[in-house]
Design a protein around this motif. Sequence first.
Motif, PDB file in Angstrom:
ATOM      1  N   ARG A 190       0.810  -1.213   0.000  1.00  0.00           N
ATOM      2  CA  ARG A 190       0.000   0.000   0.000  1.00  0.00           C
ATOM      3  C   ARG A 190       0.844   1.264   0.000  1.00  0.00           C
ATOM      4  N   GLN A 200      -2.184   9.243  -2.098  1.00  0.00           N
ATOM      5  CA  GLN A 200      -3.152   9.910  -1.227  1.00  0.00           C
ATOM      6  C   GLN A 200      -2.528  11.136  -0.565  1.00  0.00           C
ATOM      7  N   THR A 239      -0.586   5.025  -0.597  1.00  0.00           N
ATOM      8  CA  THR A 239      -0.508   6.056   0.443  1.00  0.00           C
ATOM      9  C   THR A 239       0.205   7.301  -0.075  1.00  0.00           C
TER      10      THR A 239
END
Length: 576
Positions: A444, A451, A448
């Motif tokens: 991830r 984001q 991340t």
Amino acid sequence: MAGVLLHNQREDLLSRFVVFALRALLAVAVAAMIVSSSLAQENNPAAPADAPTAPANAPTTPANAPSAPASNPAAQKSAQAESPLPQTSNPIALDTSEILFSVLTAMNTCGYDTDLNASDAQRLNVRAEVQHNMRDSEEAQATMATMCDWYQAHKGKDPSHDLSQFVSLALYLQGPPHFLPKVKEDEMPPDAAPIAAFGALLERFYDKAQLHSIWEHHRGNYAAMVERYHMPLAKMIFDNDIYLKIQSGGYLGRTFTIFLDFMGDPDQANARNYGADYYVVVFPSPDPNSRAPLKMEEIRHAYLHYLLDPMADKHFSSVKRLEPLLQSVKRAPVEETFKNDISLLVTECLVRAIEIRTTGTKQTAEAMRVQAVDDAVKQGYILTRYFYNALVKFEKDPAGLRAAYGEILEGIDIKQEQRAAAEVQFASATAPELVQLSRLEDRRMLVTAEQRLAAGDPKGAQQLAQQALDRKIGDQGRALFILAQVAVANKNREGALENFQKAIQATKDPKVAGWSHVYLGRILDMKEDREAAMNEYRAALTVSSDLPEIKAAAEHGLQQAYEPPAKTPAGGKQTP
């Protein structure tokens, strides 16, 4: 006196016989355990044909029981406790998989020929049957052409890397006929995510090539291959458990599965650790006289990780104390993961020390073992010598490794090991580590980072993307694309140009490549190099013609030169 001696000799002989018989019975018991796990699938009509036999839901575990971060051992224990596996499940399984067979057969159909002549005859037989089933249908031929065009566009220059990548994908696909991913894209292994779209192409090929019929036709051959492994695998497990004085089934909720197949390079083995689950995929050589026809050394290496990795998690504080040693391996040729994670380095050094102590016979010259230790240290596994010497003492102690592990770690003198490492002339290169670790938080990392960038934190995004590059986590092109976007946000035009260009070269994701070309076109328009900009827009259409947003942006760029949006003044209204 003679009678006493004879009596003692008889007792010694009887004792040796009992020990030998006990070892034989235990080995047979382990073999029977593996046999039963392999046959469980055939005796359970409710289970899908492609599922691993014991436990049947092992490949789905990564979504449900992800590995905890190294810095949070409590979370690791919690994740293992929440595993959906029943406690009665046999954690060790020897199996075959129709999913793996289908993926590898598709690769073979599209040009994967590595070591074809050294492979089992079944590999050639399956390829011939696929061609026979496809030859009389134009629709089937078109389906194959579409799939193979995609495969050729996404394969790399190294066939072993391609094999590894598609093996990772196979472990994360649902069974036929649809071959859908079992988890979200950002939860897939980093090397599998960029090729997840292959499943949709495989679905059509599976139908047209009648792969299920071919699979059923060769089930007897696959069963014979599994049978070939039962006793060697049982012996390997038994020998290692006896040496370490532990029980392999002692970790609830964790699995160790060996998948066998004919359709890969017999010189290759692939091992994975996804959270609580360990997989080894091997392609046995048909030649029993080859150096390692069954790849038992590779299977044992992964099995030792399966046994030892939880010990490092349990002794988190003792392992973390050794973090200063990471500075000592910065010059070494080991993979970046070993330079950033002390837990991985410690476990790998211990694994190698155990392998060296247990390889060969009692007649094996100690000088050969010492040389093997030196070689491991020169590759960067700097604690191998310490563990090798510690094992000599461990072998004389009745305590098992679980009990002795903490004391062995506490005995490491960091200053002394640092001084020793400073004197090592490291090798120029080393072989890649067999076991690929895929933690959910690693998978991830790039999500991340994206984001963070969207939330207006370019610095945080840059740190994560750079970390993914340094540790080779995920699609390297995607990481470079994020760094390029950060450069755009920081008004670093040249840095953005460089990273967008690198992203195009590094990625296999058409979305990353397409947007990189679009951004390059816009930057070149701003530099008033219209001809070069239009070339980038055309390139975006070429690599991403089936992605509507990229197609629209590229077509707009071809129609008129890009102009940056006007700045919004303090009053809130955009300048015309």
